[in-house]
Design a protein around this motif. Structure first.
Motif, PDB file in Angstrom:
ATOM      1  N   GLY A 266       0.747  -1.376  -0.121  1.00  0.00           N
ATOM      2  CA  GLY A 266       0.079  -0.052   0.041  1.00  0.00           C
ATOM      3  C   GLY A 266       0.736   1.160  -0.108  1.00  0.00           C
ATOM      4  O   GLY A 266       0.355   2.190  -0.255  1.00  0.00           O
ATOM      5  N   GLY A 267       2.000   1.002   0.208  1.00  0.00           N
ATOM      6  CA  GLY A 267       2.910   2.190   0.490  1.00  0.00           C
ATOM      7  C   GLY A 267       2.672   3.342   1.529  1.00  0.00           C
ATOM      8  O   GLY A 267       1.761   3.002   2.377  1.00  0.00           O
ATOM      9  N   ASN A 268       3.373   4.547   1.646  1.00  0.00           N
ATOM     10  CA  ASN A 268       2.831   5.491   2.480  1.00  0.00           C
ATOM     11  C   ASN A 268       1.445   6.241   2.286  1.00  0.00           C
ATOM     12  O   ASN A 268       1.196   6.388   1.298  1.00  0.00           O
ATOM     13  N   ARG A 269       0.604   6.085   3.336  1.00  0.00           N
ATOM     14  CA  ARG A 269      -0.623   6.682   3.325  1.00  0.00           C
ATOM     15  C   ARG A 269      -1.266   6.709   4.780  1.00  0.00           C
ATOM     16  O   ARG A 269      -1.000   6.146   5.781  1.00  0.00           O
TER      17      ARG A 269
ATOM     18  N   ARG B 239       4.869  16.518   3.454  1.00  0.00           N
ATOM     19  CA  ARG B 239       6.582  16.892   3.693  1.00  0.00           C
ATOM     20  C   ARG B 239       7.287  15.850   4.330  1.00  0.00           C
ATOM     21  O   ARG B 239       8.324  15.710   3.998  1.00  0.00           O
ATOM     22  N   LEU B 240       6.865  15.145   5.115  1.00  0.00           N
ATOM     23  CA  LEU B 240       7.348  13.790   5.812  1.00  0.00           C
ATOM     24  C   LEU B 240       8.055  12.961   4.633  1.00  0.00           C
ATOM     25  O   LEU B 240       9.079  12.638   4.534  1.00  0.00           O
ATOM     26  N   ILE B 241       6.990  12.693   3.903  1.00  0.00           N
ATOM     27  CA  ILE B 241       7.244  11.407   2.871  1.00  0.00           C
ATOM     28  C   ILE B 241       8.495  12.345   1.917  1.00  0.00           C
ATOM     29  O   ILE B 241       9.271  11.554   1.330  1.00  0.00           O
ATOM     30  N   LYS B 242       8.157  13.481   1.570  1.00  0.00           N
ATOM     31  CA  LYS B 242       9.272  14.100   0.581  1.00  0.00           C
ATOM     32  C   LYS B 242      10.706  14.519   1.273  1.00  0.00           C
ATOM     33  O   LYS B 242      11.623  15.028   0.722  1.00  0.00           O
ATOM     34  N   GLY B 243      10.801  14.339   2.532  1.00  0.00           N
ATOM     35  CA  GLY B 243      12.084  14.307   3.332  1.00  0.00           C
ATOM     36  C   GLY B 243      12.307  15.851   3.597  1.00  0.00           C
ATOM     37  O   GLY B 243      13.500  16.174   4.148  1.00  0.00           O
ATOM     38  N   GLU B 244      11.220  16.530   3.868  1.00  0.00           N
ATOM     39  CA  GLU B 244      11.395  17.963   4.028  1.00  0.00           C
ATOM     40  C   GLU B 244      11.462  18.086   5.594  1.00  0.00           C
ATOM     41  O   GLU B 244      11.948  19.179   6.243  1.00  0.00           O
TER      42      GLU B 244
ATOM     43  N   GLY C  74      -4.372  15.179  14.720  1.00  0.00           N
ATOM     44  CA  GLY C  74      -3.510  13.815  14.551  1.00  0.00           C
ATOM     45  C   GLY C  74      -3.961  13.234  13.672  1.00  0.00           C
ATOM     46  O   GLY C  74      -4.976  13.517  12.967  1.00  0.00           O
ATOM     47  N   PHE C  75      -3.219  11.894  13.088  1.00  0.00           N
ATOM     48  CA  PHE C  75      -3.706  10.964  12.337  1.00  0.00           C
ATOM     49  C   PHE C  75      -2.834   9.819  12.576  1.00  0.00           C
ATOM     50  O   PHE C  75      -1.913   9.575  13.133  1.00  0.00           O
ATOM     51  N   SER C  76      -3.256   8.536  11.766  1.00  0.00           N
ATOM     52  CA  SER C  76      -2.708   7.429  11.943  1.00  0.00           C
ATOM     53  C   SER C  76      -2.116   7.123  10.496  1.00  0.00           C
ATOM     54  O   SER C  76      -2.661   7.646   9.623  1.00  0.00           O
ATOM     55  N   ALA C  77      -1.033   6.449  10.418  1.00  0.00           N
ATOM     56  CA  ALA C  77      -0.620   6.341   9.080  1.00  0.00           C
ATOM     57  C   ALA C  77       0.450   5.086   8.818  1.00  0.00           C
ATOM     58  O   ALA C  77       0.902   4.399   9.775  1.00  0.00           O
ATOM     59  N   ILE C  78       0.391   4.422   7.597  1.00  0.00           N
ATOM     60  CA  ILE C  78       1.579   3.646   7.374  1.00  0.00           C
ATOM     61  C   ILE C  78       2.512   4.443   6.759  1.00  0.00           C
ATOM     62  O   ILE C  78       2.412   5.202   5.640  1.00  0.00           O
ATOM     63  N   TYR C  79       3.687   4.285   7.326  1.00  0.00           N
ATOM     64  CA  TYR C  79       4.933   5.143   6.644  1.00  0.00           C
ATOM     65  C   TYR C  79       6.304   4.168   6.874  1.00  0.00           C
ATOM     66  O   TYR C  79       6.631   3.786   7.764  1.00  0.00           O
ATOM     67  N   HIS C  80       6.808   4.164   5.696  1.00  0.00           N
ATOM     68  CA  HIS C  80       8.013   3.052   5.644  1.00  0.00           C
ATOM     69  C   HIS C  80       7.425   1.495   5.962  1.00  0.00           C
ATOM     70  O   HIS C  80       8.217   0.905   6.661  1.00  0.00           O
ATOM     71  N   GLN C  81       6.315   1.354   5.655  1.00  0.00           N
ATOM     72  CA  GLN C  81       5.900  -0.014   5.984  1.00  0.00           C
ATOM     73  C   GLN C  81       5.635  -0.196   7.366  1.00  0.00           C
ATOM     74  O   GLN C  81       5.616  -1.535   7.884  1.00  0.00           O
TER      75      GLN C  81
END
Length: 237
Positions: free
Chosen positions: A17-20, A40-45, A91-98
């Motif tokens: 699913g990737g980052n979401r 911005r987190l995904i882009k490495g900012e 706030g939020f929940s997410a999948i980031y880097h699996q």
């Protein structure tokens, strides 16, 4: 040797699913802030780890254990309490880097933050079964209510012939459950412990700390004697 699957977790491959983002908190504006932050987190900012000025980071295993359901959680869920974020960020929940992540605002009231962390954590375990965000939020809330506010404990604080609750007692009730007072009221209404009229009346109460230290006592048999003393005694402000 393969690592043993943690208790209350089932295997599930999140890599496809990737980052979401899984679940947002708040209204449209809050969601936009969260989306921008995550992009911005995904882009490495900005970088979430290691912990430091950006965020306090901890693992969610205690939250998963407290929720008590075997759900397909992503492995190694982490909680990031973010500093210096926009005040509108909820706030939020997410999948980031699996991996599973829960992001909350470190400046939020501690009881509100505790509730949010539980809600967002369980959303990561329910995500695969509830593709609708509305259904996901509703089911996540129900599991958090069950875990943090059992019927017997909620019932011990309310009664149908009570029409008012002083601010100090609302404050104590919120701290007892470690969730916002209005969420305890919502739970009491859902369980039909309070009426619609009581719910509307109690929702106007502003929880406030008492000037004098108080011990909030709930008897094992659910007796209302101590609650009545606090509600109708001569010494409360």
């Amino acid at each position: 040797m393969p690592r043993k699957q943690p208790k209350n977790q089932l295997s599930l491959d999140y890599s496809v699913g990737g980052n979401r983002i899984i679940l947002h908190l708040g209204q449209i504006e809050n969601m936009r802030v969260a989306d921008s932050l995550f992009e911005r987190l995904i882009k490495g900012e900005w970088v979430i780890e290691p912990a430091g000025e950006i965020a306090d980071i901890s693992y969610a295993q205690d939250i998963v254990h407290q929720l008590g359901h075997k759900l397909p959680y992503p492995e190694g869920i982490k909680i990031a309490q973010l500093h210096d974020v926009d005040i509108s960020f909820k706030g939020f929940s997410a999948i980031y880097h699996q991996k599973g992540w829960v992001f909350v605002n470190a400046k939020t009231d501690i009881n509100e933050r505790n509730y949010q962390i539980h809600l967002l954590t369980v959303s990561l375990g329910l995500n695969s079964a509830y593709p609708s965000k509305t259904s996901l939020a509703r089911r996540s809330e129900q599991l958090v209510f069950d875990a943090l506010m059992p019927y017997a404990e909620v019932e011990s604080f309310f009664r149908r012939d009570i029409s008012t609750i002083p601010g100090f007692l609302a404050y104590d009730i919120a701290n007892f459950f470690k969730v916002p007072f209005h969420m305890v009221l919502k739970r009491a209404l859902n369980l039909q412990i309070v009426s619609d009229e009581q719910y509307r009346n109690f929702m106007t109460v502003q929880p406030r700390s008492s000037a004098k230290p108080r011990e909030l006592y709930v008897s094992q048999d659910g007796s209302m004697d101590d609650l009545e003393a606090q509600l109708f005694g001569d010494n409360f402000e």
